[in-house]
Structure formats: structure tokens, C-alpha cells
Write a protein that holds these residues in place. Structure first.
Motif, PDB file in Angstrom:
ATOM      1  N   ASN A  43     -33.568 102.429  27.924  1.00  0.00           N
ATOM      2  CA  ASN A  43     -33.908 101.533  29.032  1.00  0.00           C
ATOM      3  C   ASN A  43     -32.627 100.905  29.560  1.00  0.00           C
ATOM      4  O   ASN A  43     -32.208  99.845  29.112  1.00  0.00           O
ATOM      5  CB  ASN A  43     -34.875 100.445  28.545  1.00  0.00           C
ATOM      6  N   CYS A  46     -31.976  97.121  30.533  1.00  0.00           N
ATOM      7  CA  CYS A  46     -31.796  96.059  29.541  1.00  0.00           C
ATOM      8  C   CYS A  46     -30.799  96.461  28.458  1.00  0.00           C
ATOM      9  O   CYS A  46     -30.240  95.608  27.795  1.00  0.00           O
ATOM     10  CB  CYS A  46     -33.155  95.723  28.914  1.00  0.00           C
ATOM     11  N   ASP A  48     -31.760  98.676  26.034  1.00  0.00           N
ATOM     12  CA  ASP A  48     -32.535  99.033  24.837  1.00  0.00           C
ATOM     13  C   ASP A  48     -32.443 100.539  24.585  1.00  0.00           C
ATOM     14  O   ASP A  48     -32.561 101.335  25.521  1.00  0.00           O
ATOM     15  CB  ASP A  48     -34.028  98.708  25.019  1.00  0.00           C
ATOM     16  N   ARG A 141     -38.828  93.459  31.998  1.00  0.00           N
ATOM     17  CA  ARG A 141     -39.378  93.303  30.645  1.00  0.00           C
ATOM     18  C   ARG A 141     -40.529  94.278  30.371  1.00  0.00           C
ATOM     19  O   ARG A 141     -40.776  94.653  29.222  1.00  0.00           O
ATOM     20  CB  ARG A 141     -39.858  91.865  30.439  1.00  0.00           C
ATOM     21  N   CYS A 144     -38.975  97.122  28.810  1.00  0.00           N
ATOM     22  CA  CYS A 144     -38.620  96.847  27.410  1.00  0.00           C
ATOM     23  C   CYS A 144     -39.844  97.084  26.517  1.00  0.00           C
ATOM     24  O   CYS A 144     -39.756  97.730  25.475  1.00  0.00           O
ATOM     25  CB  CYS A 144     -38.178  95.394  27.241  1.00  0.00           C
TER      26      CYS A 144
HETATM   27 ZN    ZN Z   1     -35.159  94.966  26.582  1.00  0.00          ZN
END
Ligand code: ZN
Length: 166
Positions: A43, A46, A48, A141, A144
Motif C-alpha cells: 500500500n 501509507c 504498508d 485508511r 490500510c
Molecule cells: Zn497504513
């Protein structure tokens, strides 16, 4: 803008507790021994990155699900809850739960209605996973929260990469 109902303060703090618990002490943070599939999710919005491994039996049961990686509390908590919820479930159930979590996170369905979309045995799991529904106001988010699930779906489809950029 989302038309989702705002969370009450009590529910918000319960949800935060669940995410902090799983974010700080993730379950199944490992590689599944003798895994039959492995996929990495990324991701970039972010930062991730999670790698999901699973062992699926010939009958299509998820005998074990685990993950490794680094990410924000939401992505790690989501991966942790996913691994707990799906061990011992069928791949078909995993897809159902993926759809339910996706709808929860994007605000398509309210937490109190989502149980009707999954098998009764997953009721407790969906109560915890409802904690992820707080992300719906924040598009970044949402990615996420759904990243580990996209990675698992790729894994079960025999792909090695997953992205939230679809
Ligand atoms: Zn995240």
C-alpha cells in the motif's frame, strides 16, 4: 462524502482498543509452515507491506493463515484479526468475509447489518472486525485496512502480488 452514520463515543473507544491491541500484539506474525500460497501486498499510500502465507488443504480449507510485514497499526491489526478469523475456515468463507470487511471499511454496510452476510460461526470475528469500520471516513485508511485481505485473496488465487490500487 460517505453517508455512514457517525460512531458513538463508546463504540469509537472500543474499536480503538481492539485496533491498538492487535496492532501492538499481532497474532500469527510468522510464515506458515509448508504454506501452499504466499502473496505480498503493498500500500504505497501509507507504506504498508504485508506478506500473507496460508496452507490450504485439498478440500479447500485454510488450515493456517499468517502474515509478516511492516505497516501502520490499522494494517497490522487487520492482518492479525484476519489470520485469527480464518484459520480453520474454507476458502469460500474467506471470500465471503473479504466482501463483508470490504463493505464495512468502505461504508457500504453498517456494522450491525454485516453479520447477516457471513456464516454464523464467524459472528465473534465480525464483531472484532467491525472495529475497522472506523476507517470509512478516511480513504487512505481504507486501503490500510483492506490490504491484508487483498493479499490473502491474491494468495488464494495463486498470485504473488496484491495492490490496493485497483
Ligand atoms: Zn497504513
Amino acid at each position: 462524502m460517505s453517508a455512514a452514520a457517525p460512531l458513538t463515543d463508546d463504540l469509537r473507544s472500543l474499536y480503538q482498543d481492539i485496533i491498538l491491541d492487535h496492532g501492538k500484539s499481532p497474532r500469527n506474525l510468522r510464515i506458515v509452515e509448508h504454506h501452499t500460497c504466499k502473496a505480498q501486498g503493498n500500500n504505497p499510500m501509507c507504506g504498508d507491506r504485508v506478506t500473507v502465507t496460508a496452507r490450504v488443504s485439498r478440500a479447500g480449507m485454510l488450515e493456517d493463515v499468517a502474515f509478516e510485514g511492516k505497516g501502520c497499526a490499522i494494517s497490522i491489526a487487520s492482518a492479525s484479526m484476519m489470520s485469527e478469523a480464518l484459520a480453520g475456515q474454507s476458502a469460500a468463507t474467506a471470500k465471503q468475509l473479504f466482501d463483508a470487511v470490504h463493505d464495512l471499511c468502505t461504508g457500504k454496510i453498517e456494522a450491525e447489518h454485516v453479520k447477516a452476510k457471513v456464516p454464523a460461526a464467524l459472528g465473534d470475528s465480525i464483531d472484532k472486525l467491525a472495529a475497522l469500520s472506523g476507517v470509512r471516513q478516511f480513504p487512505v485508511r481504507v486501503k490500510c485496512a483492506t490490504l491484508p485481505w487483498h493479499a490473502l485473496m491474491s494468495c488464494l488465487d495463486g498470485k504473488t502480488q496484491a495492490t490496493t490500487e485497483k
